[in-house]
Design a protein around this motif. Sequence first.
Motif, PDB file in Angstrom:
ATOM      1  N   ARG A  68      41.726  38.809  38.302  1.00 36.46           N
ATOM      2  CA  ARG A  68      40.474  38.576  39.160  1.00 36.46           C
ATOM      3  C   ARG A  68      40.924  38.431  40.926  1.00 36.46           C
ATOM      4  N   LEU A  69      39.928  39.107  41.610  1.00 35.76           N
ATOM      5  CA  LEU A  69      40.463  39.428  42.551  1.00 35.76           C
ATOM      6  C   LEU A  69      39.147  38.544  43.664  1.00 35.76           C
ATOM      7  N   PRO A  72      35.277  41.898  47.296  1.00 37.05           N
ATOM      8  CA  PRO A  72      35.377  43.222  48.586  1.00 37.05           C
ATOM      9  C   PRO A  72      35.267  42.359  50.194  1.00 37.05           C
ATOM     10  N   ALA A  74      35.579  39.371  50.893  1.00 36.74           N
ATOM     11  CA  ALA A  74      36.571  37.932  51.231  1.00 36.74           C
ATOM     12  C   ALA A  74      38.224  38.088  52.182  1.00 36.74           C
ATOM     13  N   ALA A  75      37.928  36.895  52.919  1.00 39.29           N
ATOM     14  CA  ALA A  75      39.120  37.010  54.278  1.00 39.29           C
ATOM     15  C   ALA A  75      40.311  37.387  54.113  1.00 39.29           C
ATOM     16  N   GLN A  77      43.084  38.112  50.307  1.00 43.36           N
ATOM     17  CA  GLN A  77      43.425  38.623  48.749  1.00 43.36           C
ATOM     18  C   GLN A  77      44.164  38.436  47.898  1.00 43.36           C
TER      19      GLN A  77
ATOM     20  N   HIS B 218      36.737  49.152  44.627  1.00 42.05           N
ATOM     21  CA  HIS B 218      36.650  47.558  45.232  1.00 42.05           C
ATOM     22  C   HIS B 218      36.303  47.448  47.203  1.00 42.05           C
ATOM     23  N   HIS B 220      40.608  46.499  47.820  1.00 45.33           N
ATOM     24  CA  HIS B 220      41.585  46.238  47.775  1.00 45.33           C
ATOM     25  C   HIS B 220      42.906  47.002  47.688  1.00 45.33           C
ATOM     26  N   LEU B 254      42.594  47.050  37.486  1.00 43.84           N
ATOM     27  CA  LEU B 254      41.266  46.592  38.288  1.00 43.84           C
ATOM     28  C   LEU B 254      40.560  47.224  38.449  1.00 43.84           C
ATOM     29  N   GLY B 258      36.738  43.499  40.255  1.00 43.97           N
ATOM     30  CA  GLY B 258      38.546  43.277  41.071  1.00 43.97           C
ATOM     31  C   GLY B 258      38.544  42.036  39.575  1.00 43.97           C
ATOM     32  N   SER B 283      50.202  44.282  43.514  1.00 39.53           N
ATOM     33  CA  SER B 283      49.271  42.574  44.356  1.00 39.53           C
ATOM     34  C   SER B 283      48.368  42.246  42.711  1.00 39.53           C
ATOM     35  N   TRP B 376      40.567  51.559  54.193  1.00 36.91           N
ATOM     36  CA  TRP B 376      39.501  50.663  53.566  1.00 36.91           C
ATOM     37  C   TRP B 376      38.669  51.958  53.041  1.00 36.91           C
ATOM     38  N   ILE B 385      42.604  42.675  56.471  1.00 31.85           N
ATOM     39  CA  ILE B 385      42.537  41.072  55.457  1.00 31.85           C
ATOM     40  C   ILE B 385      43.832  40.123  55.738  1.00 31.85           C
ATOM     41  N   SER B 389      48.744  40.036  48.526  1.00 31.94           N
ATOM     42  CA  SER B 389      48.418  40.981  48.143  1.00 31.94           C
ATOM     43  C   SER B 389      48.892  42.264  49.136  1.00 31.94           C
TER      44      SER B 389
END
Lengths: 77, 443
Positions: A68-69, A72, A74-75, A77, B218, B220, B254, B258, B283, B376, B385, B389
């Motif tokens: 689980r990440l 989006p 969050a500072a 990751q 997401h 990421h 994912l 997430g 990641s 992004w 960020i 990851s």
Amino acid sequence: MTHVSVTVGDDHRGSLDGVVANLRASGLQVDQVLGTLGIVTGSAPDGALDALRGVEGVASVDAQLTHRLPPPDAAVQ
Amino acid sequence: MIDPSFPAVPGHPGDDGPAAVRQAETTGRQIVVLADADDDAGVEWGRAGIREVADSRDFAAGGVPPETLDEAQATVFAQLGIAVVTADPGQVAVLQSAESPGRRVLSVSPELVHHVLQDVLDYARAYRDGVDDAVERMLHARDRNADGPGLRAAARFEDTAQATWGIQAVRADSSSCSGRGIGVAVLDTGLDLEHPDFAGRTVTAQSFVPGEQAQDGHGHGTHCVGTSCGPRSPSTGPRYGVAYEADIFVGKVLSDAGSGTDGGILAGIDWAVSNACPVISMSLGADVMQAHPPYSAAGARALEQGSLIIAAAGNNADRRAGRPGFVGAPANSPEIMAVGALDQELAMAYFSARSLPGRGGQVDIAGPGYQVLSAWPMPTRYRSISGTSMATPHVAGIAALWAEATGRRGLELWATLCRESDRLLLPSVDVGSGLCLAPQEGA
């Protein structure tokens, strides 16, 4: 039902079809046969896991982990 | 920068001079390295006036006896392609001459005398110096100028108009490699397929999440693809991508929320290996201490087929609170490379997980993972960020550059990344072999 990954031993990677047939017969509901890796994913009743482990050519049967990440925004990751 | 509180060259107080400038002790013989030869072509020793030649193949498995080495003018170690030769400078010149027929000579160097490294006193002295050094280092930790000779100065990297700090730190900006022709699979939340920075790139996308497309909902995944494979010259902003000509394989494992399961991730690995991707970047992780057997099998079988899996060590540390964390799954499988995160001063990022005791749970290498700018999903376009990851796709991109530069795959590629990484004055349990570096001209 538990989602599982069944790792087939190196000595049975060449005869994956037979192992998969025996897994089905032992209660595995097959999601995917990953031939390149020699891994079968699927689900089975909790009571059937030991039977799956007993199938010839099976190296291990493991409950699937969930990854689980953070959200989006969050500072870290 | 060289710290004036440390000697420029290692040496002991009271020695007559620094160890490094002492004359090496030689035997008078020469060590001749021969070029690789498919056939059994011999060196034309006779041209150089060398008549008594011993060949290791003439001796049994016990090896060449020392008397032979002493008596023969030349002793050839056939397995190594190396010979020990008694020759004067004139004879050496004949051997090295390009016109010489027969097998070519690559180098001739004086045979050195080697000694057992240290007596007990030396050992005690070195130990004392080591403790002194550690104390000095702690005292100097605040100004971060305590790097000795031969180590990277305690730079503070910053994003510039040309490149992010991470691109500079891994020296991607001075590498001539681009990852051209190398498939890099990023198993994550997908990619914003409409992102202008990937227009014109070779992108193969596949979703392994039921009911979702490969399009990244997401962010990421787009960030990770950006760092590993982003463009050399984005139309706006600094360069943030390493392998800018790699073939991008986006495996969505994912969900947009997430999360993902082993089933999807293993399917993604299987897909990447089937597509012969030399590099697989993951990641993702779960905070479990035990290595997970399916990932060990997948990692080993991927390596066998020439695919190297590179995974994030995890963000479960809080070093500010004294918690070093641990490497989670899948990175804690011995067959999968685990990546830790560094900040702009090449210090540990506070969240970066530490090696577990025992086999496999170790951090193997480190990359930039703090305040990393990358792509992004639109319309945001770029975001900065932090996380292991973000360190992972830096290493994956660098792996693609080395795969291109050397043709190496699998375990050989893994070894190359570690061999070529920049050693840091940080515990190996945190950074493994250090900061990954891009191949440079002449390397």
